[in-house]
Design a protein around this motif. Sequence first.
Motif, PDB file in Angstrom:
ATOM      1  N   ARG A   1      -3.313  10.865  13.939  1.00 20.12           N
ATOM      2  CA  ARG A   1      -2.533   9.627  13.808  1.00 20.12           C
ATOM      3  C   ARG A   1      -2.641   9.170  12.363  1.00 20.12           C
ATOM      4  NH1 ARG A   1      -3.184   4.259  17.700  1.00 20.12           N
ATOM      5  NH2 ARG A   1      -1.456   3.042  16.818  1.00 20.12           N
ATOM      6  N   GLN A   2      -1.521   8.876  11.769  1.00 19.34           N
ATOM      7  CA  GLN A   2      -1.488   8.556  10.339  1.00 19.34           C
ATOM      8  C   GLN A   2      -0.485   7.437  10.113  1.00 19.34           C
ATOM      9  OE1 GLN A   2      -0.990  11.999   7.782  1.00 19.34           O
ATOM     10  NE2 GLN A   2       0.034  10.800   6.190  1.00 19.34           N
ATOM     11  N   GLU A   3      -0.994   6.227   9.990  1.00 18.94           N
ATOM     12  CA  GLU A   3      -0.158   5.070   9.730  1.00 18.94           C
ATOM     13  C   GLU A   3      -0.677   4.404   8.463  1.00 18.94           C
ATOM     14  OE1 GLU A   3      -0.004   2.578  13.186  1.00 18.94           O
ATOM     15  OE2 GLU A   3       0.301   4.290  14.549  1.00 18.94           O
ATOM     16  N   VAL A   4      -0.255   4.917   7.345  1.00 20.70           N
ATOM     17  CA  VAL A   4      -0.700   4.417   6.049  1.00 20.70           C
ATOM     18  C   VAL A   4       0.533   4.120   5.214  1.00 20.70           C
ATOM     19  CG1 VAL A   4      -2.005   4.907   3.958  1.00 20.70           C
ATOM     20  CG2 VAL A   4      -2.832   5.755   6.164  1.00 20.70           C
ATOM     21  N   GLY A   5       0.581   2.949   4.655  1.00 20.52           N
ATOM     22  CA  GLY A   5       1.726   2.550   3.858  1.00 20.52           C
ATOM     23  C   GLY A   5       1.960   1.063   3.999  1.00 20.52           C
ATOM     24  N   ALA A   6       3.150   0.625   3.660  1.00 17.70           N
ATOM     25  CA  ALA A   6       3.463  -0.802   3.707  1.00 17.70           C
ATOM     26  C   ALA A   6       3.166  -1.379   5.085  1.00 17.70           C
ATOM     27  CB  ALA A   6       4.923  -1.027   3.337  1.00 17.70           C
ATOM     28  N   GLY A   7       2.152  -2.230   5.161  1.00 15.32           N
ATOM     29  CA  GLY A   7       1.837  -2.931   6.397  1.00 15.32           C
ATOM     30  C   GLY A   7       0.675  -2.388   7.192  1.00 15.32           C
ATOM     31  N   ALA A   8       0.146  -1.193   6.869  1.00 14.76           N
ATOM     32  CA  ALA A   8      -0.883  -0.631   7.746  1.00 14.76           C
ATOM     33  C   ALA A   8      -1.788   0.351   7.016  1.00 14.76           C
ATOM     34  CB  ALA A   8      -0.231   0.067   8.937  1.00 14.76           C
ATOM     35  N   PHE A   9      -3.024   0.466   7.545  1.00 10.80           N
ATOM     36  CA  PHE A   9      -3.925   1.563   7.184  1.00 10.80           C
ATOM     37  C   PHE A   9      -4.665   1.951   8.457  1.00 10.80           C
ATOM     38  CE2 PHE A   9      -7.765   3.686   5.926  1.00 10.80           C
ATOM     39  CZ  PHE A   9      -7.419   4.410   4.800  1.00 10.80           C
TER      40      PHE A   9
ATOM     41  N   VAL B   1     -10.423  11.454   3.035  1.00 12.82           N
ATOM     42  CA  VAL B   1      -9.098  11.483   3.659  1.00 12.82           C
ATOM     43  C   VAL B   1      -8.083  11.818   2.583  1.00 12.82           C
ATOM     44  CG1 VAL B   1      -7.288  10.113   4.749  1.00 12.82           C
ATOM     45  CG2 VAL B   1      -9.659   9.865   5.502  1.00 12.82           C
ATOM     46  N   SER B   2      -7.296  12.853   2.834  1.00 13.33           N
ATOM     47  CA  SER B   2      -6.252  13.270   1.899  1.00 13.33           C
ATOM     48  C   SER B   2      -4.882  13.021   2.508  1.00 13.33           C
ATOM     49  CB  SER B   2      -6.398  14.755   1.552  1.00 13.33           C
ATOM     50  OG  SER B   2      -7.552  14.981   0.770  1.00 13.33           O
ATOM     51  N   LEU B   3      -4.043  12.262   1.791  1.00 14.27           N
ATOM     52  CA  LEU B   3      -2.668  11.988   2.186  1.00 14.27           C
ATOM     53  C   LEU B   3      -1.777  12.601   1.116  1.00 14.27           C
ATOM     54  CD1 LEU B   3      -3.246   8.214   3.038  1.00 14.27           C
ATOM     55  CD2 LEU B   3      -3.320  10.162   4.625  1.00 14.27           C
ATOM     56  N   PRO B   4      -1.286  13.832   1.339  1.00  9.13           N
ATOM     57  CA  PRO B   4      -0.616  14.601   0.285  1.00  9.13           C
ATOM     58  C   PRO B   4       0.574  13.878  -0.333  1.00  9.13           C
ATOM     59  CG  PRO B   4      -1.147  16.003   2.152  1.00  9.13           C
ATOM     60  CD  PRO B   4      -1.419  14.603   2.585  1.00  9.13           C
ATOM     61  N   PHE B   5       0.763  14.143  -1.618  1.00 10.62           N
ATOM     62  CA  PHE B   5       1.848  13.505  -2.362  1.00 10.62           C
ATOM     63  C   PHE B   5       3.216  14.060  -1.988  1.00 10.62           C
ATOM     64  CE2 PHE B   5      -1.893  12.470  -4.769  1.00 10.62           C
ATOM     65  CZ  PHE B   5      -1.646  11.173  -5.208  1.00 10.62           C
TER      66      PHE B   5
ATOM     67  N   LEU C   1      -7.826  14.053 -12.251  1.00 15.08           N
ATOM     68  CA  LEU C   1      -6.414  13.680 -12.171  1.00 15.08           C
ATOM     69  C   LEU C   1      -5.996  13.776 -10.701  1.00 15.08           C
ATOM     70  CD1 LEU C   1      -5.092  15.743 -15.231  1.00 15.08           C
ATOM     71  CD2 LEU C   1      -5.605  13.283 -15.179  1.00 15.08           C
ATOM     72  N   GLU C   2      -5.772  12.638 -10.055  1.00 15.95           N
ATOM     73  CA  GLU C   2      -5.545  12.621  -8.611  1.00 15.95           C
ATOM     74  C   GLU C   2      -4.321  13.413  -8.193  1.00 15.95           C
ATOM     75  OE1 GLU C   2      -4.162   9.003  -6.931  1.00 15.95           O
ATOM     76  OE2 GLU C   2      -5.168   9.333  -5.003  1.00 15.95           O
ATOM     77  N   THR C   3      -3.272  13.371  -9.010  1.00 24.47           N
ATOM     78  CA  THR C   3      -2.011  14.006  -8.614  1.00 24.47           C
ATOM     79  C   THR C   3      -1.943  15.492  -8.956  1.00 24.47           C
ATOM     80  OG1 THR C   3      -1.004  13.328 -10.717  1.00 24.47           O
ATOM     81  CG2 THR C   3      -0.747  11.846  -8.835  1.00 24.47           C
ATOM     82  N   GLN C   4      -2.992  16.039  -9.531  1.00 25.05           N
ATOM     83  CA  GLN C   4      -2.982  17.461  -9.880  1.00 25.05           C
ATOM     84  C   GLN C   4      -2.924  18.311  -8.616  1.00 25.05           C
ATOM     85  OE1 GLN C   4      -6.480  18.824 -11.938  1.00 25.05           O
ATOM     86  NE2 GLN C   4      -5.326  20.358 -13.060  1.00 25.05           N
ATOM     87  N   PRO C   5      -2.075  19.324  -8.570  1.00 26.39           N
ATOM     88  CA  PRO C   5      -1.997  20.184  -7.383  1.00 26.39           C
ATOM     89  C   PRO C   5      -3.360  20.752  -7.014  1.00 26.39           C
ATOM     90  CG  PRO C   5      -0.188  20.663  -8.878  1.00 26.39           C
ATOM     91  CD  PRO C   5      -1.106  19.726  -9.611  1.00 26.39           C
ATOM     92  N   GLY C   6      -3.667  20.715  -5.736  1.00 27.31           N
ATOM     93  CA  GLY C   6      -4.922  21.253  -5.251  1.00 27.31           C
ATOM     94  C   GLY C   6      -6.034  20.240  -5.127  1.00 27.31           C
ATOM     95  N   ARG C   7      -5.876  19.071  -5.739  1.00 29.60           N
ATOM     96  CA  ARG C   7      -6.915  18.057  -5.604  1.00 29.60           C
ATOM     97  C   ARG C   7      -7.037  17.615  -4.152  1.00 29.60           C
ATOM     98  NH1 ARG C   7     -10.524  17.990  -9.796  1.00 29.60           N
ATOM     99  NH2 ARG C   7      -9.565  17.383 -11.769  1.00 29.60           N
ATOM    100  N   GLY C   8      -8.238  17.170  -3.794  1.00 30.64           N
ATOM    101  CA  GLY C   8      -8.474  16.696  -2.440  1.00 30.64           C
ATOM    102  C   GLY C   8      -9.361  15.477  -2.453  1.00 30.64           C
ATOM    103  N   SER C   9      -9.972  15.183  -1.325  1.00 26.81           N
ATOM    104  CA  SER C   9     -10.794  13.989  -1.171  1.00 26.81           C
ATOM    105  C   SER C   9     -12.273  14.310  -1.022  1.00 26.81           C
ATOM    106  CB  SER C   9     -10.326  13.186   0.044  1.00 26.81           C
ATOM    107  OG  SER C   9     -10.359  14.002   1.215  1.00 26.81           O
ATOM    108  N   SER C  10     -12.659  15.561  -1.262  1.00 27.19           N
ATOM    109  CA  SER C  10     -14.059  15.938  -1.148  1.00 27.19           C
ATOM    110  C   SER C  10     -14.917  15.189  -2.162  1.00 27.19           C
ATOM    111  CB  SER C  10     -14.205  17.445  -1.383  1.00 27.19           C
ATOM    112  OG  SER C  10     -15.552  17.794  -1.625  1.00 27.19           O
TER     113      SER C  10
ATOM    114  N   LEU D   1       0.832  -1.210   0.000  1.00 24.67           N
ATOM    115  CA  LEU D   1       0.000   0.000   0.000  1.00 24.67           C
ATOM    116  C   LEU D   1       0.859   1.248   0.000  1.00 24.67           C
ATOM    117  CD1 LEU D   1      -2.992   0.984   0.222  1.00 24.67           C
ATOM    118  CD2 LEU D   1      -2.579   1.183   2.698  1.00 24.67           C
ATOM    119  N   GLU D   2       0.519   2.206  -0.876  1.00 28.84           N
ATOM    120  CA  GLU D   2       1.234   3.480  -0.886  1.00 28.84           C
ATOM    121  C   GLU D   2       0.800   4.339   0.296  1.00 28.84           C
ATOM    122  OE1 GLU D   2       2.357   5.194  -5.008  1.00 28.84           O
ATOM    123  OE2 GLU D   2       0.303   4.484  -5.218  1.00 28.84           O
ATOM    124  N   SER D   3       1.646   5.248   0.695  1.00 30.74           N
ATOM    125  CA  SER D   3       1.361   6.094   1.856  1.00 30.74           C
ATOM    126  C   SER D   3       0.697   7.402   1.467  1.00 30.74           C
ATOM    127  CB  SER D   3       2.664   6.393   2.609  1.00 30.74           C
ATOM    128  OG  SER D   3       3.583   7.084   1.762  1.00 30.74           O
ATOM    129  N   VAL D   4       0.392   7.595   0.177  1.00 32.48           N
ATOM    130  CA  VAL D   4      -0.200   8.840  -0.300  1.00 32.48           C
ATOM    131  C   VAL D   4      -1.485   8.536  -1.067  1.00 32.48           C
ATOM    132  CG1 VAL D   4       2.033  10.004  -0.469  1.00 32.48           C
ATOM    133  CG2 VAL D   4       1.145   8.736  -2.441  1.00 32.48           C
TER     134      VAL D   4
END
Length: 599
Positions: free
Chosen positions: A200-208, A182-186, A559-568, A159-162
Amino acid sequence: MPSVSSLSRASLLFVATLALTGCSEESSADAGTSVDAGSSVDAGSSVDAGSSVDAGSSVDAGTSDAGDGGGDAGTGDAGPVDAGDPSSEDAGSGSPDAGPDVEPWDGGAATLPERTDAKVPAPYSDCAFTLATNASVADCSDLSLFDRASCPADAFNTLESVGHYRLLTQSPSGFILAGYGVSLPFDGSAGTMLGWPLTRQEVGAGAFLVNSTFGAASPSLPARDFVFVGCTRPEPRRVNGCFVQCSDGKVRSKGTFTALRPSWGRGESESSGGLFLRSETRVPLGLPLEVAVAKDHAYVVAARDRSQPGGLAVFDVTTRTSPVLIQRIPAPDTTSWNSVWAEGDALYIASSSGVLIYDISNPAELRYVRAVPDEPLNVHTVHVQGDRLYAMSPSPTGQTLLFDASSPFSPVLLNRVTASGDLGGPHDAFAYQDRLYVSSMSSGYVVFDVANPAQVQELGAYRYNGQDAHTSAVGTFASRTIAFEASEGPGTHLRVLDVTDPANMRLIGEYALRPEYSIHHLILRGTKLYITHYQEGVRVLDVSVPPKPREVAYFNTFLETQPGRGSSLYEGAIGIRVPNDGYVYVVDSHRGLLIFNEP
C-alpha cells in the motif's frame, strides 16, 4: 543479497532488533555538535531486510582505513604532533568553518559521560496505534485503528510522491527499535521497503502511508506486516508519525517514527574548505566498497549486486583528473570480496575465502598468488603494519589472525586472537606501536598487546550499551595516545578516547551529525581526521585539540536523484584512502571512484 561477510553482523543486528535494544535521539542540525543521537540497530542490514542490496546487505565493508602502500601502514601517528606541527597544512585554510587559531593542546581533558548510541528521545509523534501489543488484529493497515486526532489536516498538502526516506522507529517506552528505508522511485513505479515491495503506497499531496509485508525468514520469524502512517511534517523533507508491526494476526510492536528524505544537511553547499573533486569514474563491477592506492594505481573492490559479480577494478590514476580502467577481475560466484590493502608489491583482498594475495609489481597485469590461511575462512577486513598482516574474521568463530608478512606473498600465521565475550566477531582493527585496537561488533573497542605475537594479551576494552564498534584510527597527541572511534548504524557518532591506559580508557570528545546517517571509516593524517559518512559525504576534521574536533572541510557526495540510489543506510561515501600523494581517494556506493585534492 547478503554477502557471506555480512551474515554474522546481520544475525547479530537481527537478534538485537528482537531484543528491542538500542535507543536514539534526533541531533541538532548544527554540524559537529556534541552527540545527541543514537540508534544501534538497523533492520536494513539484517535478514529482516530480505535479499536486496538496497537493504544495505553487502556494503558493510572496508579495511582498517589507515592508508596503505609504501610501508607506511597508516598508523596515524600524529606525533608527537599537536596543533603547532609545522608540517601540517592549515586545516582551516579557506573554510568558513575554520574558526580562530587554536592553542596547542597540553594533554588535559575532562572525562565525558558515555551517552551511548542509545539515548532515549521524546516521542516522534502524538499519533498512536490504538490496540495493545499482543492484541489480535484483522488488518494492521486499517486506518481507523490509528489515533490521528492531533495530526494537522494539511500536513501533507505539498508532499511529493517520490524520494528515498530513512526511518527510525521508537517504542512507546522510548527505545529506538530499528532503522528502515523506504524508496519511492522517481519514475513513478512501485515503492519498496528494505527491498520488499510496498503493498500500500499513499504518499503525496494529502497523505503519507506505506505498508509492506516482509516474507517469513524462518519458522521462528514469520511474515510481518509493517504500516507507517504520517502525522506531522516538522521540516519540508521530514515526516513524523506512528507505526505498527503485526504477524500471525497479532500486534507485535508499535510506536512512533521519523522519516527523513536525504538532502545536504545544515543548509550546506556541495563542498567547503578546499576539498575539490578532480575526477569521478564509474566502477563497472557492482557496488563499490573500498579502495587501495599504490604505484599510481587505484584498486577498487566491489560487492556483487543484481547485475554485476563484484570483484576488483584497477585504475591507472597517473593523471588524477582522468583515471583509466585497465583491468577488471570478477569475483567467483561462490565468494564475496569486501576490502583491500596495498603494501609494496602485494595486494591483500579480504574475502569470504580468506585473504587473497595478488602480485602488483606490474600494476597493469595483476597476478594471483595464493589465499591465506589454508582453510575456508570469512575475512572481512585486512590491515598491515610493517611486517605484520592482520585479518579480521567475524565468522564462523570471530577471530583476528596475526601473520608474519616479511615475505609479502607467503604470510605465516602466528596466532588467532578472540576478544573476551565476543559473539559477533571483529569488524576491523588498527595497529599502532605494539598494540592492536580491534573494533568488535559485540565486545566493544578492545586493545591487545601484540609485541609478542605468540603471547597476545588483552589490555582493556571500551564498551557501551548498543555498541557495534566498527572503525578507528590512533595517534599520539601531547604525549597521550588518542583513539578516534566510531560504531556503524543510525545515530552512531565519532568518539575521541584517551587510550594511554587501555585498562582505563576515557571518553574526552565527540562529533555527530544527523542520527539517520552513519559513519563508515576514518583515516588520521597528522592532525586531520578524514571521515566517510555515507549520506553525509566526506568530512575533514581538525583534531589538533582532540577533545574539540572541528570540521574544516566537507564534500557532499550523495545525490538522491542519481540512478540506482536507494534508501539503505549504506548509501553514499564509504571507502577512503589518503596516501600522502596530495590527493584523497573516495569510493561512493553509486558514483564510483572520486578523487579530490588533499585540503
